[in-house]
Design an enzyme around this catalytic site. Structure first.
Site, PDB file in Angstrom:
ATOM      1  N   GLY A 275       0.841  -1.197   0.000  1.00  0.00           N
ATOM      2  CA  GLY A 275       0.000   0.000   0.000  1.00  0.00           C
ATOM      3  C   GLY A 275       0.870   1.238   0.000  1.00  0.00           C
ATOM      4  O   GLY A 275       1.010   1.934  -0.992  1.00  0.00           O
ATOM      5  N   ARG A 312      -0.613  11.636  10.768  1.00  0.00           N
ATOM      6  CA  ARG A 312       0.569  10.834  11.067  1.00  0.00           C
ATOM      7  C   ARG A 312       1.536  11.490  12.058  1.00  0.00           C
ATOM      8  O   ARG A 312       2.001  10.820  12.992  1.00  0.00           O
ATOM      9  CB  ARG A 312       1.318  10.454   9.788  1.00  0.00           C
ATOM     10  CG  ARG A 312       0.558   9.513   8.869  1.00  0.00           C
ATOM     11  CD  ARG A 312       1.415   9.045   7.694  1.00  0.00           C
ATOM     12  NE  ARG A 312       2.460   8.164   8.145  1.00  0.00           N
ATOM     13  CZ  ARG A 312       3.738   8.512   8.246  1.00  0.00           C
ATOM     14  NH1 ARG A 312       4.128   9.745   7.934  1.00  0.00           N
ATOM     15  NH2 ARG A 312       4.629   7.641   8.662  1.00  0.00           N
ATOM     16  N   CYS A 342      -7.214  23.048  17.618  1.00  0.00           N
ATOM     17  CA  CYS A 342      -7.019  23.373  19.038  1.00  0.00           C
ATOM     18  C   CYS A 342      -6.537  22.161  19.824  1.00  0.00           C
ATOM     19  O   CYS A 342      -7.253  21.603  20.676  1.00  0.00           O
ATOM     20  CB  CYS A 342      -8.311  23.937  19.628  1.00  0.00           C
ATOM     21  SG  CYS A 342      -8.679  25.588  19.007  1.00  0.00           S
ATOM     22  N   GLU A 343      -5.353  21.715  19.530  1.00  0.00           N
ATOM     23  CA  GLU A 343      -4.662  20.628  20.229  1.00  0.00           C
ATOM     24  C   GLU A 343      -3.168  20.921  20.170  1.00  0.00           C
ATOM     25  O   GLU A 343      -2.652  21.343  19.126  1.00  0.00           O
ATOM     26  CB  GLU A 343      -4.902  19.273  19.554  1.00  0.00           C
ATOM     27  CG  GLU A 343      -6.331  18.784  19.554  1.00  0.00           C
ATOM     28  CD  GLU A 343      -6.766  18.198  20.896  1.00  0.00           C
ATOM     29  OE1 GLU A 343      -5.889  17.983  21.763  1.00  0.00           O
ATOM     30  OE2 GLU A 343      -7.976  17.977  21.070  1.00  0.00           O
TER      31      GLU A 343
END
Length: 419
Positions: A275, A312, A342-343
């Site tokens: 993949g 990722r 917001c993190e």
């Protein structure tokens, strides 16, 4: 190898300027190279030409229907893990008779749907799944082909979140239980055992784990032959890594040559499930700098792409190259490339030495695999469009979502009046 190259001071994908893509389609957006995808697939196919083989692209890496259509035109098979992926492959023109259904949590309706579509086979991941398959096949008066996915307890030396072949993993069947399970299948009137399979993880950059897996599969194959059970295929899975930063994975041809040396004497069809190695380096995420924020402790380039667009880095602490679309003579500074979500985990890269100006375009390289396919609407953000480049042409293959798309499926409940 990256699909990007500079021409003068401008960054291109194939013969298309990324600046022109941004002008036409806006940012953020995903962009893929047709030639890179097809070249990677052909390299796998040619590298395994010395033995009977089938390439089943792992749909979860990138499931855009236009990408699947490209691969279907190449006569690819497909490795899927849900009903949605089955229907994506079929909508893209893929042959259901070339679909392998993996995954540990196959629901009843998914199994029934796959049987109705006449897929190639199911990879069985547990004895309860075997019992469910047998019950459904008998009720539908169908004889279905199955393979046993073996958990060989091999460490692929990759990130723990993408390791799937250790004893503590939810995937596959303990290798010591394979023979009794194979005998149980052979007594079934509804199931036909056609293969054995294993997949130990993703982004594997050493040959040794792959070779060890093949040894375990071949040993099991010989044990099955001794008790009179013959197989149609051995599925060696996927997981071959790509270069994001300073990794040195084996090339596709090196990988294939080493595995073929072990498999060739058995003259059995081999299934490979790549993949990331097909689409990973064939795509990028294009973003624009909204603000340059300088503090006493850190410099930040705040861009319009966030962790909802590319998960990722936040999920795996993954490193991906970040390139300016236009080179200029601004002062080089060290930046954290942060998104608008917001993190605190919302970053695309940390401690990158770049010469930047507000409004600059940045390309997050090698985002073709597990980029858009893992995206979300967190913070009620619209997912970006996807663009396929073919030579000098750039085609929209998924439009940008709108605000209306975000809540189109939601319904305000008919509630009693408030007190």
């Amino acid at each position: 190898m990256s699909c990007l190259q500079y021409r003068g001071n401008q960054l291109y994908i194939e013969d298309v300027s990324l600046k022109n893509v941004a002008d036409e389609f806006g940012t953020p957006c995903y962009i893929y190279s047709r030639s890179a995808i097809e070249a990677n697939w052909h390299t796998f196919d040619e590298a395994f030409s010395g033995i009977p083989h089938r390439i089943c692209y792992a749909v979860k890496a990138n499931s855009n229907i236009a990408i699947l259509h490209l691969l279907a035109r190449l006569n690819s098979g497909f490795d899927i893990v849900s009903m949605g992926e089955i229907d994506r492959v079929i909508a893209a023109g893929g042959d259901p008779k070339k679909i392998v259904f993996s995954g540990v949590g196959k629901k009843r309706d998914e199994i029934e749907h796959a049987i109705e579509k006449k897929i190639y086979c199911f990879n069985i991941e547990s004895e309860p799944e075997l019992e469910r398959l047998q019950e459904i096949a008998a009720r539908m008066n169908a004889a279905i082909d199955v393979a046993i996915r073996i958990n060989p307890n091999i460490n692929p030396h990759t990130h723990s979140h993408i390791t799937t072949g250790l004893n503590e993993s939810k995937f596959g069947i303990d290798i010591t239980d394979v023979i009794p399970l194979a005998q149980k299948i052979s007594r079934s009137g509804s199931l036909r055992l056609v293969g054995i399979a294993s997949h130990i993880g993703s982004q594997i950059v050493q040959l040794a784990p792959f070779l060890e897996v093949v040894d375990r599969l071949l040993d099991t194959y010989q044990q099955l032959l001794k008790i009179g059970i013959t197989l149609r295929h051995i599925n060696i899975g996927g997981g071959l890594g790509i270069t994001y930063h300073d990794e040195h994975p084996p090339g596709i041809r090196e990988y294939a040559r080493a595995l073929q040396d072990k498999l060739r004497p058995y003259n059995i069809e081999v299934i490979i499930e790549p993949g990331r190695a097909i689409v990973g380096n064939a795509g990028i995420l294009l973003s624009r700098i909204e603000y340059l924020k300088h503090t006493q402790h850190k410099n930040f380039a705040i861009i319009d792409a966030g962790m909802n667009d590319l998960l990722r880095p936040a999920l795996y602490d993954a490193w991906q190259n970040i390139l300016p679309v236009e080179l200029h003579n601004s002062e080089v500074k060290q930046y954290d490339i942060a998104g608008p979500v917001c993190e605190s985990a919302d970053f695309l890269g940390k401690n990158r030495d770049l010469a930047l100006q507000s409004g600059d375009l940045l390309a997050i390289d090698s985002s073709g695999a597990y980029g858009f396919s893992m995206s979300s609407n967190y913070n009620s953000r619209c997912r970006p469009p996807e663009i396929l480049v073919d030579g000098s042409n750039a085609s929209l293959i998924r439009r940008r979502e709108t605000i209306k798309d975000l809540f189109a499926a939601e319904i305000i409940a008919d509630l009693a009046p408030c007190d």
